[in-house]
Structures are given as structure tokens and as C-alpha cells.
Design a protein around this motif. Sequence first.
Motif, PDB file in Angstrom:
ATOM      1  N   SER A 145      -0.825  -5.456  -1.677  1.00  0.00           N
ATOM      2  CA  SER A 145      -1.418  -4.118  -1.626  1.00  0.00           C
ATOM      3  C   SER A 145      -2.874  -4.139  -2.062  1.00  0.00           C
ATOM      4  N   SER A 146      -3.686  -3.341  -1.337  1.00  0.00           N
ATOM      5  CA  SER A 146      -5.098  -3.218  -1.687  1.00  0.00           C
ATOM      6  C   SER A 146      -5.427  -1.840  -2.244  1.00  0.00           C
ATOM      7  N   ASP A 147      -4.410  -0.994  -2.395  1.00  0.00           N
ATOM      8  CA  ASP A 147      -4.621   0.342  -2.961  1.00  0.00           C
ATOM      9  C   ASP A 147      -4.166   0.337  -4.427  1.00  0.00           C
ATOM     10  N   ARG A 148      -3.700   1.467  -4.959  1.00  0.00           N
ATOM     11  CA  ARG A 148      -3.348   1.577  -6.371  1.00  0.00           C
ATOM     12  C   ARG A 148      -1.862   1.337  -6.638  1.00  0.00           C
ATOM     13  N   THR A 149      -1.154   0.734  -5.673  1.00  0.00           N
ATOM     14  CA  THR A 149       0.282   0.510  -5.844  1.00  0.00           C
ATOM     15  C   THR A 149       0.592  -0.261  -7.126  1.00  0.00           C
ATOM     16  N   ASP A 186       5.603  -7.070  -3.968  1.00  0.00           N
ATOM     17  CA  ASP A 186       4.429  -6.558  -3.251  1.00  0.00           C
ATOM     18  C   ASP A 186       3.848  -7.606  -2.313  1.00  0.00           C
ATOM     19  N   ASN A 201       0.826  -1.215   0.000  1.00  0.00           N
ATOM     20  CA  ASN A 201       0.000   0.000   0.000  1.00  0.00           C
ATOM     21  C   ASN A 201       0.864   1.270   0.000  1.00  0.00           C
ATOM     22  N   GLU A 202       1.632   1.427  -1.065  1.00  0.00           N
ATOM     23  CA  GLU A 202       2.554   2.566  -1.201  1.00  0.00           C
ATOM     24  C   GLU A 202       2.163   3.480  -2.362  1.00  0.00           C
ATOM     25  N   GLU A 203       0.851   3.607  -2.639  1.00  0.00           N
ATOM     26  CA  GLU A 203       0.427   4.386  -3.807  1.00  0.00           C
ATOM     27  C   GLU A 203       0.905   5.835  -3.763  1.00  0.00           C
ATOM     28  N   LYS A 204       1.118   6.376  -2.587  1.00  0.00           N
ATOM     29  CA  LYS A 204       1.502   7.779  -2.456  1.00  0.00           C
ATOM     30  C   LYS A 204       2.909   8.036  -2.971  1.00  0.00           C
ATOM     31  N   GLU A 216      -1.322  -0.820  -9.777  1.00  0.00           N
ATOM     32  CA  GLU A 216      -1.773  -0.082 -10.966  1.00  0.00           C
ATOM     33  C   GLU A 216      -0.738   0.963 -11.374  1.00  0.00           C
TER      34      GLU A 216
END
Length: 332
Positions: free
Chosen positions: A41-45, A38, A11-14, A47
Motif C-alpha cells: 500500500s502507498s496510502d495510509r493503510t 499488505d 490501499n484500503e485506507e478508507k 499507518e
Amino acid sequence: MAVSVIIKTLNEEKRIAANIESALVALKTVGGEVIVADSGSSDRTIEIASRYPVVIAQISPPALPSCGIGPQLGFQYSRHEHICLLDGDMLLDSDFLEVAEVFLADNPKVGGVTGHVQEMLTSNLEFARRVTRNAPENRIGAIDRMNGGGLYRRSAIQAVGYLSDRNLHGYEEFDLGIRLRSAGWKLHRLDRRFVQHFGHTDNSYRLLVRRWKSKYLFGIGELLRASLGRPYFLQLIRELPELKLWALVYLWWAVSLGLLLFMPNKALALGVVLAILVGVVGLMSLRKGGISMGLYTVVAWFFHAAALPVGFFRVRRKPDAPIESKLLGAPA
């Protein structure tokens, strides 16, 4: 020699876009590959990472997230002689790999080389403490571990069996460091920056709770369990000052419990226990430069000491067992 840059993510999308871009820039002078390892991750990492010419590997059941599983997952898919470990919230200095490769070439007994980790966010008490702490692993020259990552020789890693123990939720750098050093390899910190690190901005106490829930605090207990019967076990005991501190915390708890149980005057016993607590917090406040830091330090001691036995008795898998995973992307 070419470098496999392994980026550990959860979860490192930022930060992941800037992170990958910094790695790709650094590789222009030495050549190599970027592997995003990875841990689910459940965020946009994923993607975001898929927009770049990188290998993307993600754990799959029954594998579960841990600090140790990410590096080993990336190592499974790596191809080059040198391995660079990064967290997903770091920015790699553009010329570090070139300088580090020269150092390894000139020092064949060195298995890993790193530099300074510059903490960019220090509003959290934990990361503020890291900036001022003069621990042995942060010093220039020979070090016992490479906290925050660095550049390793593949041959050194292969000599000790695996990059990181998949069971460890913390202390994976120390585990690798002591395995390398016990096999005759050295670790070195250059007097230059390796990465900029953008750590957590959570309230310090929330971060402690978060680390308990993520099992990060169980790492030292898991490390002790993993080291049982190994030739370096006693060396590990000597080199971890935390163990002496947790032993003192256990003694403190035992004395406090004894006072509460066996002193006839329970009110007096409670008063003595509270007086000891206030005294310790006050002493740490003087040493750390403020009541907030002193109180946080004592609370952190309690969390870590409570987590050690929990980590020690956790079920373990074979540390070098292949990581169950799937490839989600690769360079065209």
C-alpha cells in the motif's frame, strides 16, 4: 479453537479501520489474532492499521502484488488452527466465527465454511450483476469455492501444501477450492451473512481497464497454467463455464475475421460482422434487462477472452515459495 483472521490489503485506507474493528469484535468470542497482509500500500493503510493490536506484514521486493500473494503472506505469519480470510473492504459479522467453528466441529470432513457476501455498493454493473447471479459458488450447502473468503481449517490447507498460489492475479479461491476438494475435503456455505462488502465504485468500463492493468483479468489463464499436469485438470475444465464462453468468443472472432478476409465484397462483410455484433448485444440486453448491461457484458467478454492467453504464458514462480516480506507492526 482460536482463529487467525487474515486481512488482505492494498490501499484500503478508507475501510481498514472499520474492517479491523469488525474482526477484533468477532474474535472476542473465539480468541485469536488479526494479521494485516499488505501487498504494498502507498496510502495510509499501514499507518491506520498500526493503531490496532494486529500483526502487520507487507511484501518486499522481488515480491509483487497479486490476489494470491496476500492470503499466503498472512498464512506465513498465522498461528492458529482456523484461518479466516477477509478483504480490506469488508466488515465481518460479529458472530460468524463462533457459528462457523461450531459447524466445522460438527463436520470434520469440511475444510472450509463461509456465508453470504452482501454487496453494499451496487451502482457498478459488475457488483449489481453479482447480487442477481445464481452461480454454483453462491449457493447454499456444498460449493466449489469460497469466493470472498471464509473460515478454513489449517490442517486442510496443510494437506494441500499452501493456502494460495502466489502467481495468481485472480481465481485464487477456485484454485484453493479445487485443490481441497481433490484431496477429499468439502466446502460449505451457510445460509447466513459472512461479511458486508464495499466494492469498487468506478465506472464499469474503467474497472475493466483497471483490472487489465492490475493483471486481475489474467487470473483464469494463470489458473489453467498452474493446473496443467495436476490430477484435477480435467475437472477444472468441466467446472469453469467461463472457458466454454471464451471458446465461443474466440470462434466469433475467427468467423468475423474470416468474413473480413475472404468475402469478396468487403462492405458486405463488414455489414455482416457488425450485424452479428449488434445481434449479440441485443440478445444479451434482453437477457440482462437493459442495453447498458448487455453492452457491458459483451465488452467484458472481449476483455476476459483477450486476457486468458496472456495469463497462460506469464512466467511463474513456485506457488508455495516463501513470500518476501517484512513485519511492520505487531501487538505489544
